[in-house]
Design an enzyme around this catalytic site. Structure first.
Site, mmCIF file in Angstrom:
data_model
loop_
_atom_site.group_PDB
_atom_site.id
_atom_site.type_symbol
_atom_site.label_atom_id
_atom_site.label_comp_id
_atom_site.label_asym_id
_atom_site.label_seq_id
_atom_site.Cartn_x
_atom_site.Cartn_y
_atom_site.Cartn_z
ATOM 1 N N GLY A 89 0.921 -1.046 -0.138
ATOM 2 C CA GLY A 89 -0.143 -0.119 0.089
ATOM 3 C C GLY A 89 0.936 1.426 0.038
ATOM 4 N N GLY A 182 4.413 -7.369 4.089
ATOM 5 C CA GLY A 182 4.404 -8.401 3.064
ATOM 6 C C GLY A 182 5.982 -8.114 2.048
ATOM 7 N N GLY A 183 6.220 -6.977 2.001
ATOM 8 C CA GLY A 183 7.541 -6.707 1.402
ATOM 9 C C GLY A 183 8.679 -7.080 2.153
ATOM 10 N N ILE A 210 1.737 2.489 6.743
ATOM 11 C CA ILE A 210 0.954 3.524 7.510
ATOM 12 C C ILE A 210 0.592 2.755 8.900
ATOM 13 C CG2 ILE A 210 0.209 4.998 5.672
ATOM 14 C CD1 ILE A 210 -2.487 3.857 6.072
ATOM 15 N N ASP A 211 0.239 1.586 8.694
ATOM 16 C CA ASP A 211 -0.388 0.647 9.713
ATOM 17 C C ASP A 211 0.526 0.661 11.063
ATOM 18 O OD1 ASP A 211 -1.366 -1.794 7.385
ATOM 19 O OD2 ASP A 211 -2.059 0.317 7.801
ATOM 20 N N MET A 254 -7.997 3.649 8.325
ATOM 21 C CA MET A 254 -7.079 2.542 8.053
ATOM 22 C C MET A 254 -6.111 2.096 9.288
ATOM 23 S SD MET A 254 -5.901 3.119 4.105
ATOM 24 C CE MET A 254 -6.687 2.460 2.786
ATOM 25 N N GLY A 255 -5.440 0.664 8.914
ATOM 26 C CA GLY A 255 -4.750 0.340 9.975
ATOM 27 C C GLY A 255 -4.650 -1.181 9.909
ATOM 28 N N TYR A 369 -8.077 6.222 1.621
ATOM 29 C CA TYR A 369 -6.901 6.628 0.838
ATOM 30 C C TYR A 369 -6.416 7.762 1.050
ATOM 31 C CZ TYR A 369 -7.974 1.971 -1.433
ATOM 32 O OH TYR A 369 -8.251 0.915 -1.591
ATOM 33 N N ALA A 370 -7.220 8.596 1.674
ATOM 34 C CA ALA A 370 -6.824 10.321 1.956
ATOM 35 C C ALA A 370 -5.734 10.295 2.771
ATOM 36 C CB ALA A 370 -8.128 11.066 2.278
HETATM 37 N N1 ATP Z 1 4.242 -14.202 2.278
HETATM 38 C C1 ATP Z 1 5.017 -13.822 1.294
HETATM 39 N N2 ATP Z 1 5.898 -14.283 0.579
HETATM 40 C C2 ATP Z 1 6.520 -13.790 -0.201
HETATM 41 N N3 ATP Z 1 6.301 -12.575 -0.864
HETATM 42 C C3 ATP Z 1 5.220 -11.925 -0.230
HETATM 43 C C4 ATP Z 1 4.554 -12.460 0.550
HETATM 44 N N4 ATP Z 1 3.466 -11.379 1.185
HETATM 45 C C5 ATP Z 1 3.583 -10.449 0.335
HETATM 46 N N5 ATP Z 1 4.692 -10.495 -0.488
HETATM 47 C C6 ATP Z 1 5.105 -9.696 -1.438
HETATM 48 O O1 ATP Z 1 4.990 -8.439 -0.714
HETATM 49 C C7 ATP Z 1 4.276 -7.528 -1.533
HETATM 50 C C8 ATP Z 1 3.759 -6.523 -0.779
HETATM 51 O O2 ATP Z 1 3.022 -7.165 0.371
HETATM 52 P P1 ATP Z 1 1.654 -6.344 0.701
HETATM 53 O O3 ATP Z 1 0.551 -6.234 -0.416
HETATM 54 O O4 ATP Z 1 0.847 -7.373 1.754
HETATM 55 O O5 ATP Z 1 1.933 -5.004 1.265
HETATM 56 P P2 ATP Z 1 3.119 -4.797 2.455
HETATM 57 O O6 ATP Z 1 4.304 -4.889 1.942
HETATM 58 O O7 ATP Z 1 2.413 -5.467 3.600
HETATM 59 O O8 ATP Z 1 2.661 -3.441 2.633
HETATM 60 P P3 ATP Z 1 1.344 -2.551 3.564
HETATM 61 O O9 ATP Z 1 1.143 -3.626 4.542
HETATM 62 O O10 ATP Z 1 1.818 -1.245 3.869
HETATM 63 O O11 ATP Z 1 0.095 -2.598 2.473
HETATM 64 C C9 ATP Z 1 3.553 -8.400 -2.437
HETATM 65 O O12 ATP Z 1 3.324 -7.774 -3.741
HETATM 66 C C10 ATP Z 1 4.202 -9.748 -2.611
HETATM 67 O O13 ATP Z 1 5.223 -9.473 -3.916
HETATM 68 O O1 F6P Z 2 -4.471 -0.942 -0.838
HETATM 69 P P1 F6P Z 2 -5.385 -1.601 -0.651
HETATM 70 O O2 F6P Z 2 -5.190 -3.014 -1.200
HETATM 71 O O3 F6P Z 2 -6.673 -0.946 -0.971
HETATM 72 O O4 F6P Z 2 -5.421 -2.068 0.897
HETATM 73 C C1 F6P Z 2 -5.720 -1.164 1.959
HETATM 74 C C2 F6P Z 2 -4.826 -1.600 3.106
HETATM 75 O O5 F6P Z 2 -3.731 -1.186 3.070
HETATM 76 C C3 F6P Z 2 -3.244 -0.286 4.187
HETATM 77 O O6 F6P Z 2 -3.325 1.144 3.721
HETATM 78 C C4 F6P Z 2 -1.958 -0.676 4.249
HETATM 79 O O7 F6P Z 2 -1.444 -1.862 4.640
HETATM 80 C C5 F6P Z 2 -4.154 -0.756 5.134
HETATM 81 O O8 F6P Z 2 -4.137 0.281 6.249
HETATM 82 C C6 F6P Z 2 -5.343 -0.864 4.501
HETATM 83 O O9 F6P Z 2 -6.303 -1.830 5.061
HETATM 84 MG MG MG Z 3 1.218 -5.300 5.342
#
Ligand code: ATP
Ligand code: F6P
Ligand code: MG
Length: 462
Positions: A89, A182-183, A210-211, A254-255, A369-370
């Site tokens: 995100g 995730g990243g 941001i969470d 969000m969060g 998203y704001a």
């Molecule tokens: N379990 C996993 N193993 C490997 N790669 C992952 C996994 N989960 C997520 N990813 C990779 O990390 C990227 C980002 O993960 P995700 O969409 O969950 O956002 P994030 O990095 O947690 O950020 P945010 O929480 O701020 O949205 C995904 O597009 C994917 O490429």
């Molecule tokens: O960007 P998307 O897929 O709408 O997901 C929204 C989620 O991403 C975040 O902004 C960051 O993980 C969360 O706070 C929110 O629930």
């Molecule tokens: Mg995440």
């Protein structure tokens, strides 16, 4: 989970033989309240009882390797190609980190080339690996003034070997992954695939979200900017609710599964009567339930203001037969889709107040998203820049499978496996939540709420 010193060590690619551009400046640097010298470490814990609990000499209690420039580095900067990717995100400060990385790599280390991979880790797939942006100080000069990321971002999984092939084919020596949980998992995944192929490529994570749901960091960058922006929306519904008969102001923030944005925004705005977060379950009905408390406020002062974290009350959907609001399923990255607790509460509060003769004036805002698409505020701008500097120093010194973070206000290297070991959440027994209760004067729990642990495990099991 008890951590030991070895759990906090980060992997090094090898011996550092090249002179660092900072070696002269570092010759006299010593550890002080304002600097951690190379080789010194930063304690994991910070109370006497926690340290004493290890019953170990100081040098063996759990501690992080300090971040910062080294006298000697692993890579020859003149031969280094760096890669940068932003994933997940959006978050205020993404462009600040990119800009900081490019400036530090170019100006001080004078690396050969910096590639920006597009739209998250899909930018490392065979289909997109050649669609990179050449990043130079000129190209990134003003990007920090805008929200979002010039590289784009995405969700969804990618094959580790395919991504490693891309790094090899593009001659990348160090890869910076800016992402959330995730990243950081992706960066771990990538590092292990690189190691399995015996490749000399450093992977450094820059924790982002941001969470604020990442552990082993004081705060994730972008969190402060996001909750600061959220206070504007709390103020708006407070004005609306106070000026309306039986006004009910609700802001859903969000969060994901952590209630930090809602808690901090409510404290900053200092105008909420009730804060609801995922970590503290609540019941709706009954004499001690939420609805009775809302009614009490409307009767006592004519209106009520509620700050609602989007992940709160997810257990209510099943009990209250509200499948229509419940997102269920997961997004492309496997994150649980949240049910719309805002819609559920709007309906239940409206029905309750109407039934007791207090027909409400509902004022509901979901900024969504704001709060994350804005540019970083001054605090996060500085934080992002310093994280970027730390990330470059770590990579050039051959650290890998590590994230840079600020821990107890010191910049440190955290093993990526720790960054994804658990979710950072508001502790219902901690001092932050105590401050929220002191500010709102709400009860510690609304009704005989279900067992917290069962809620937590059920929500996170997906
Ligand atoms: N379990 C996993 N193993 C490997 N790669 C992952 C996994 N989960 C997520 N990813 C990779 O990390 C990227 C980002 O993960 P995700 O969409 O969950 O956002 P994030 O990095 O947690 O950020 P945010 O929480 O701020 O949205 C995904 O597009 C994917 O490429
Ligand atoms: O960007 P998307 O897929 O709408 O997901 C929204 C989620 O991403 C975040 O902004 C960051 O993980 C969360 O706070 C929110 O629930
Ligand atoms: Mg995440």
């Amino acid at each position: 989970m008890t951590l030991h010193l070895d759990d906090l060590r980060v992997r090094h690619l090898g011996a550092c033989r090249y002179d660092s551009p900072f070696s002269e400046m570092l010759s006299s640097k010593q550890t002080s309240p304002h600097y951690v010298a190379e080789g010194d470490r930063v304690l994991l814990e910070d109370t006497v009882s926690m340290i004493a609990g290890h019953d170990l000499p100081a040098g063996l209690v759990p501690s992080f390797e300090a971040a910062g420039p080294r006298r000697k580095i692993y890579f020859d900067p003149s031969r280094v190609t760096a890669g940068i990717v932003t994933c997940g995100g959006l978050c205020p400060g993404l462009n600040n980190v990119i800009r900081g990385l490019v400036q530090e790599l170019s100006v001080h280390y004078k690396v050969k080339r910096i590639l920006g991979f597009r739209n998250g880790l899909q930018g490392l797939t065979a289909e997109h690996r050649d669609d990179t942006i050449e990043l130079t100080p000129e190209r990134v000069r003003d990007i920090h003034k805008a929200g979002g990321t010039i590289l784009g971002s995405s969700r969804g999984g990618q094959d580790a070997d395919e991504m490693v092939d891309s790094l090899v084919l593009r001659d990348v020596d160090i890869m910076f992954v800016i992402g959330g949980d995730g990243g950081m998992r992706a960066a771990t995944f990538l590092s292990k695939a690189i190691k399995a192929r015996g490749l000399d490529i450093a992977v450094i994570g820059v924790p982002k979200t941001i969470d604020n749901d990442l552990p082993f960091t004081d705060q994730s960058f972008g969190f402060q900017s996001a909750f600061a922006r959220a206070t504007d929306f709390i103020s708006s519904v407070s004005v609306e609710a106070a000026a309306s008969p039986n006004g009910v102001g609700i802001v859903k923030l969000m969060g994901r599964h952590s209630g930090f944005i809602a808690s901090y925004a409510a404290l900053a705005a200092n105008g909420a009567d009730i804060v609801l977060i995922p970590e503290v379950p609540f019941t709706l009905g009954g004499p001690d339930g939420l609805l009775a408390h809302v009614e009490h406020h409307v009767r006592a002062k004519g209106y009520v203001v509620i700050v609602l974290a989007e992940g709160a009350g997810q257990d209510l959907f099943d009990e209250h037969g509200q499948p229509q609001h419940n997102g269920r399923g997961t997004d492309a990255s496997g994150n649980v889709k949240l049910g719309n607790i805002g819609e559920l509460l709007k309906e239940r509060i409206t029905d309750h107040l109407t039934a007791v003769g207090l027909a409400p004036t509902m004022r509901y805002l979901d900024p969504s998203y704001a709060i994350r698409s804005i540019a970083a505020n001054a605090y996060d701008s500085v934080y992002c820049l310093r994280l970027a500097h730390a990330a470059v120093h770590a990579a050039m010194a051959g650290r890998t499978e590590a994230a840079v973070a600020r821990w107890r206000r010191r910049f440190v290297h955290v093993p990526l496996s720790l960054m994804t070991s658990r979710r950072n959440q508001v502790d219902p027994d901690g001092d932050l939540w105590m401050s929220v209760l002191e500010t709102t004067c709400q009860p510690a729990e609304f009704g005989s709420a279900p067992d917290r642990e069962s809620i937590r495990s059920s929500v996170f099991s997906a």
